[in-house]
Design a protein around this motif. Structure first.
Motif, PDB file in Angstrom:
ATOM      1  N   UNK A 181      -1.744   3.932   3.958  1.00  0.00           N
ATOM      2  CA  UNK A 181      -0.796   2.964   4.907  1.00  0.00           C
ATOM      3  C   UNK A 181       0.547   3.858   4.915  1.00  0.00           C
ATOM      4  N   UNK A 182       0.752   3.874   6.276  1.00  0.00           N
ATOM      5  CA  UNK A 182       2.011   4.603   6.708  1.00  0.00           C
ATOM      6  C   UNK A 182       2.786   3.787   7.679  1.00  0.00           C
ATOM      7  N   UNK A 183       4.155   3.725   7.771  1.00  0.00           N
ATOM      8  CA  UNK A 183       4.904   3.825   6.660  1.00  0.00           C
ATOM      9  C   UNK A 183       4.624   3.222   5.474  1.00  0.00           C
ATOM     10  N   UNK A 184       4.992   3.716   4.148  1.00  0.00           N
ATOM     11  CA  UNK A 184       4.546   3.012   2.995  1.00  0.00           C
ATOM     12  C   UNK A 184       5.553   1.694   2.793  1.00  0.00           C
ATOM     13  N   UNK A 185       5.353   0.674   2.310  1.00  0.00           N
ATOM     14  CA  UNK A 185       5.993  -0.585   2.169  1.00  0.00           C
ATOM     15  C   UNK A 185       6.034  -0.916   0.647  1.00  0.00           C
ATOM     16  N   UNK A 186       7.291  -1.594   0.541  1.00  0.00           N
ATOM     17  CA  UNK A 186       7.629  -2.091  -0.636  1.00  0.00           C
ATOM     18  C   UNK A 186       6.629  -3.157  -1.354  1.00  0.00           C
ATOM     19  N   UNK A 187       6.236  -3.314  -2.538  1.00  0.00           N
ATOM     20  CA  UNK A 187       5.363  -4.445  -3.127  1.00  0.00           C
ATOM     21  C   UNK A 187       4.032  -4.375  -2.032  1.00  0.00           C
ATOM     22  N   UNK A 188       3.425  -3.298  -1.917  1.00  0.00           N
ATOM     23  CA  UNK A 188       2.365  -3.236  -0.863  1.00  0.00           C
ATOM     24  C   UNK A 188       1.705  -1.792  -1.220  1.00  0.00           C
ATOM     25  N   UNK A 189       0.199  -1.937  -1.415  1.00  0.00           N
ATOM     26  CA  UNK A 189      -0.334  -0.482  -1.864  1.00  0.00           C
ATOM     27  C   UNK A 189      -0.261   0.521  -0.901  1.00  0.00           C
ATOM     28  N   UNK A 190      -0.104   1.867  -1.383  1.00  0.00           N
ATOM     29  CA  UNK A 190       0.193   2.842  -0.494  1.00  0.00           C
ATOM     30  C   UNK A 190      -1.093   3.594   0.051  1.00  0.00           C
ATOM     31  N   UNK A 191      -2.144   3.142  -0.911  1.00  0.00           N
ATOM     32  CA  UNK A 191      -3.633   3.481  -0.549  1.00  0.00           C
ATOM     33  C   UNK A 191      -4.580   2.372  -1.074  1.00  0.00           C
ATOM     34  N   UNK A 192      -5.796   2.410  -0.164  1.00  0.00           N
ATOM     35  CA  UNK A 192      -6.673   1.451  -0.486  1.00  0.00           C
ATOM     36  C   UNK A 192      -8.142   1.865   0.099  1.00  0.00           C
ATOM     37  N   UNK A 193      -8.947   1.277  -0.486  1.00  0.00           N
ATOM     38  CA  UNK A 193     -10.459   1.610  -0.027  1.00  0.00           C
ATOM     39  C   UNK A 193     -10.731   0.370   0.828  1.00  0.00           C
ATOM     40  N   UNK A 194     -11.439   0.756   1.961  1.00  0.00           N
ATOM     41  CA  UNK A 194     -11.978  -0.253   2.663  1.00  0.00           C
ATOM     42  C   UNK A 194     -13.179  -0.922   2.304  1.00  0.00           C
ATOM     43  N   UNK A 195     -12.785  -2.413   2.254  1.00  0.00           N
ATOM     44  CA  UNK A 195     -14.288  -2.880   1.432  1.00  0.00           C
ATOM     45  C   UNK A 195     -15.077  -3.754   2.452  1.00  0.00           C
ATOM     46  N   UNK A 196     -14.675  -3.825   3.808  1.00  0.00           N
ATOM     47  CA  UNK A 196     -15.360  -4.727   4.750  1.00  0.00           C
ATOM     48  C   UNK A 196     -14.675  -4.473   6.132  1.00  0.00           C
ATOM     49  N   UNK A 197     -15.751  -4.296   6.990  1.00  0.00           N
ATOM     50  CA  UNK A 197     -15.217  -4.099   8.431  1.00  0.00           C
ATOM     51  C   UNK A 197     -16.198  -5.096   9.539  1.00  0.00           C
ATOM     52  N   UNK A 198     -15.552  -5.910  10.114  1.00  0.00           N
ATOM     53  CA  UNK A 198     -16.325  -6.847  11.133  1.00  0.00           C
ATOM     54  C   UNK A 198     -15.625  -6.656  12.493  1.00  0.00           C
TER      55      UNK A 198
END
Length: 163
Positions: A31-48
């Motif tokens: 995720x850019x720009x990086x945010x405080x108190x939020x993940x910087x990276x994550x794996x997509x778990x579902x798309x609708x």
């Protein structure tokens, strides 16, 4: 990410202008720009698919609306190696030689180049006259492209080809 969609961390996502939507289950994003108190990276778990170019996407580790709200306005970056081989066909010369067809006017001309500009990609189109026409390759104008037929169908605004 344009807005939150669910109380459990779902976010509405759209593709970048001129590119297909590429997020899919299992894809690792930054995720850019990086945010405080939020993940910087994550794996997509579902798309609708919500239609009209919008998708509701959920990510591992983003399980509340509070965390999701911190990611609104962020972009998802992915490694090129994690994308299908033809995913970025529109990025380069993949459309050179294709016939550009307008929904109203019919065949317009042949795409001779794809130009990367700061705001969007531009199609350079030889319309059979002295000069070429530059057509913005944006989601709002692109209807479809057909690799087998080597055609790009667009809904061009009135007067664009007269410029």
């Amino acid at each position: 990410m344009t807005k939150t969609k669910t109380l459990t961390g779902g976010l509405v996502a759209r593709s970048a202008s001129g590119l297909p939507f590429l997020l899919h289950e299992g894809l690792l994003v930054a995720f850019v720009p990086p945010q405080l108190d939020a993940p910087r990276r994550a794996r997509v778990s579902h798309v609708r698919d919500e239609g009209r170019g919008a998708y509701v996407v959920t990510f591992e580790g983003v399980s509340s609306i509070d965390v999701a709200e911190r990611l609104v306005g962020c972009h998802c970056l992915v490694r090129r190696a994690d994308l299908p081989g033809d995913a970025l066909m529109l990025e380069g010369e993949g459309l050179v030689g294709f016939c550009l067809i307008d929904c109203t006017l019919g065949p317009v001309g042949t795409i001779t180049d794809v130009i990367s500009s700061p705001g969007q990609l531009l199609l350079e189109v030889d319309c059979g006259r002295a000069d070429v026409v530059l057509v913005p390759l944006v989601d709002d104008l692109l209807v479809e492209w057909d690799e087998d037929a080597c055609t790009v169908l667009m809904d061009l605004p009135a007067g664009l080809l007269d410029v």
